[in-house]
Enzyme design. Structure first.
Site, PDB file in Angstrom:
ATOM      1  N   CYS A  34     149.729  38.371  12.345  1.00 44.45           N
ATOM      2  CA  CYS A  34     149.984  39.786  12.634  1.00 44.45           C
ATOM      3  C   CYS A  34     148.782  40.460  13.274  1.00 44.45           C
ATOM      4  CB  CYS A  34     150.372  40.526  11.361  1.00 44.45           C
ATOM      5  SG  CYS A  34     151.985  40.006  10.778  1.00 44.45           S
ATOM      6  N   HIS A  35     147.645  40.387  12.607  1.00 43.44           N
ATOM      7  CA  HIS A  35     146.486  41.094  13.141  1.00 43.44           C
ATOM      8  C   HIS A  35     145.244  40.214  13.162  1.00 43.44           C
ATOM      9  CE1 HIS A  35     149.297  44.033  11.396  1.00 43.44           C
ATOM     10  NE2 HIS A  35     149.163  44.560  12.567  1.00 43.44           N
ATOM     11  N   GLY A  36     145.462  38.891  13.078  1.00 39.64           N
ATOM     12  CA  GLY A  36     144.375  37.955  13.322  1.00 39.64           C
ATOM     13  C   GLY A  36     143.324  37.825  12.231  1.00 39.64           C
TER      14      GLY A  36
END
Lengths: 173, 419
Positions: A137-139
């Site tokens: 999703c956001h690394g």
């Protein structure tokens, strides 16, 4: 006249008493309306799950559902354990020893909530810069102990309350 | 105002109006003096009213067939698409209607930013409008969860987890929002309940929005105060009603284009996969209208910081009327602001694009620059430009520049071109 106004009289007492009782009454009405949104008894009843772990080979992991959330059970190889323990605590955004994340004598078993501590996605296994997990999703990158190494997640993946019922069974919750 | 002087012609009308002055209200709305120079950017108020009513009507119909249960929701949406008579049409109008609603509201907001409609004495109209916008976002988000597909489920997880960034009580708040220990059936159920409620709250706020508008009257493209009624105004009906109706017709053509020719182009194909709490889709994106805020959230490497900045990017709009120090409303007479306005528009579009891209490399860098500029625009550019800028001469009335120069309609425009 002004002296008399300042004197606390019976009417002031009645006002204060009425407001107080009114506020308590209002709170008593509002609380059930608020609290009904918290997890109900049926949700709470799902609080424990027993998992058979006899079929898991070293280096492999399974995912089970507990309280609607995925739990990763990973049987780590000796190399993976060594690698997880060789990391200096200074390199960790949320410093925690690998020893504190597993049960003593059962170091090969990593049991943790498969929920990214950033915004709740399920990280992918065997991915990322630290051979552990990677959240698409956001690394956020997690290592072989499920500790956050890189990315926006603030803390390590959570270790739920669990115990070994016998050698082949883990009880989560 | 002239409203008090209104008396119904018929005896029955007078009898009723003495008891409930609805006819007076109707007469006020019909005669309401409107600036005669309103351009087509002013037609979006009417378009938005249409959007809200469309969503409410199609939504009530969909609720007759939809089942708000984690095991049945996905199937019931497919049931609407396949079995319910015209179900596909009603659902496509509703889902594309949400996008059209946001398209219209963004044009409406940027109209306001260009012509200074948020400035004194219209601050309350602006703030009520922002509350409507906030409720719209909450409603749209919860509506997107209802089909219970993969994007529904994981979108809900990510957005509700934003609250877990709050120190100490964050976890309790998310559990309370979920009614479970993850997004689950109780979450779906309450989202359905609130998704049904919020549009009516919006409707109530729309009434207040229009009421607040009718106190000072409309702003206009040259942003000056008008004498009402006067040579500068026309009655709302038939002048504005017909103009609004024409614009609405054009808007409905675009709307229909989406509904009938590409109903899924604004959605995400992953939402046709039933929700699975064990697998997160590789690339989670919100609906297009939330992308700029999503880009701001992701551009901050800290969880709490990202959440604060994302909410801050919306809440800063509430104090906009006091951040803009210029007394002149319309950007037509503000040579410096005009440039910064367009830079800001580009900045928001850039953020929107970055929100759709993966948060890495050049995209992340650009998103960070866009985020910084977004806040600079409000905190630095607006207050400073208002003080430094030498504004162009503002006409005394809408008619004045035309009449005083012997019918040269472009006098105001000439000043504009000189800079």
């Amino acid at each position: 006249m002004s002296k008399e106004e300042k004197k606390v009289n019976r009417r002031d007492f009645l006002f204060t008493a009425s407001y107080t009782v009114g506020a308590v009454g209002l709170g008593a009405v509002v609380w059930p309306l608020v609290h009904q949104m918290n997890p109900d008894k049926a949700q709470q009843a799902l609080a424990t799950t027993e998992v058979d772990i006899s079929q898991i080979e070293p280096g492999k992991s399974i995912t089970v559902l507990w309280r609607g959330k995925p739990v990763f059970l990973k049987r780590r190889t000796q190399e993976e354990i060594t690698e997880a323990r060789s990391v200096s605590l200074k390199d960790l955004p949320d410093p925690q020893k690998d020893e504190d994340r597993v049960k003593q004598g059962k170091e090969e078993w990593l049991v943790m909530l498969g929920v990214c501590t950033h915004l709740g996605c399920v990280p992918l296994k065997d991915k990322g810069d630290f051979k552990g997990w990677f959240c698409p999703c956001h690394g956020s990158h997690y290592d072989l102990s499920g500790r956050i190494r890189k990315g926006p997640a603030p803390t390590n993946m959570e270790i739920p309350k669990f115990e070994f019922v016998d050698n082949n069974t883990i009880k989560i919750g | 105002m002239s409203d008090q002087e209104y008396t119904p012609k018929s005896k029955a009308g007078k009898w009723f109006n003495d008891r409930l002055p609805l006819l007076t209200l109707g007469s006020h709305l019909t005669d309401y003096p409107t600036p005669k120079n309103l351009n087509y950017w002013w037609t979006f108020g009417g378009i938005l009213t249409f959007c809200l009513l469309t969503q409410i009507i199609t939504g009530i119909v969909l609720a007759m067939h939809y089942v708000a249960h984690a095991d049945l929701a996905f199937a019931s949406v497919e049931h609407i698409m396949r079995n319910v008579n015209y179900g596909w049409l009603i659902r496509y109008i509703h889902s594309n209607g949400a996008s059209m609603f946001f398209l219209a509201v963004y044009i409406h907001i940027f109209r306001s930013l260009f012509y200074g409609s948020y400035k004194s004495p219209r601050e309350v109209i602006w703030i009520i409008g922002l509350l409507i916008y906030l409720l719209m976002m909450a409603t749209a988000f919860m509506g997107y969860v209802l089909p219970w597909g993969q994007m529904s489920f994981w979108g809900a997880t990510v957005i509700t987890s934003l609250f877990s960034a709050i120190p100490l009580i964050g976890e309790s708040i998310t559990t309370w929002l979920w009614g479970a220990y993850s997004v689950d059936n109780p979450t779906l159920n309450r989202f359905f309940s609130l998704h049904y409620l919020f549009p009516f709250l919006i409707l109530g706020l729309v009434v207040l929005h229009i009421w607040a508008l009718h106190v000072p009257g409309n702003n206009n493209p040259i942003g000056i105060d008008l004498k009402k009624p006067s040579k500068d105004t026309v009655p709302f009906h038939p002048y504005i009603t017909i103009k609004d109706a024409f614009a609405l017709l054009l808007f409905m053509i675009i709307f229909s284009g989406f509904v009938f020719f590409s109903p899924n182009v604004l959605g995400h194909s992953d939402n046709y996969i039933p929700a699975n709490p064990l697998v997160t889709p590789a690339h989670i994106v919100p609906e297009w209208y939330l992308l700029p805020f999503y880009a701001i959230l992701r551009s901050v490497p800290d969880k709490l910081g990202g959440v604060i900045l994302m909410f801050g990017s919306i809440f800063i709009l509430f104090v906009l009327p006091w951040l803009d120090t210029s007394k002149v409303r319309s950007a037509v007479f503000r040579p410096m602001y005009r440039y910064f306005y367009w830079i800001f528009v580009v900045d928001v579009l850039l953020l929107g694009y970055m929100g759709a891209m993966p948060a890495e490399g050049i995209y992340l860098a650009l998103a960070r620059i866009g985020t910084i500029y977004y806040f600079l625009h409000f905190i630095v550019v607006l207050p400073v430009v208002g003080l430094l800028e030498k504004t162009d001469p503002v006409p005394m009335s809408i008619s004045a520049p035309v009449l005083s120069s012997g019918g040269d309609p472009a006098l105001a425009k000439k000043d504009y071109d000189k800079i």
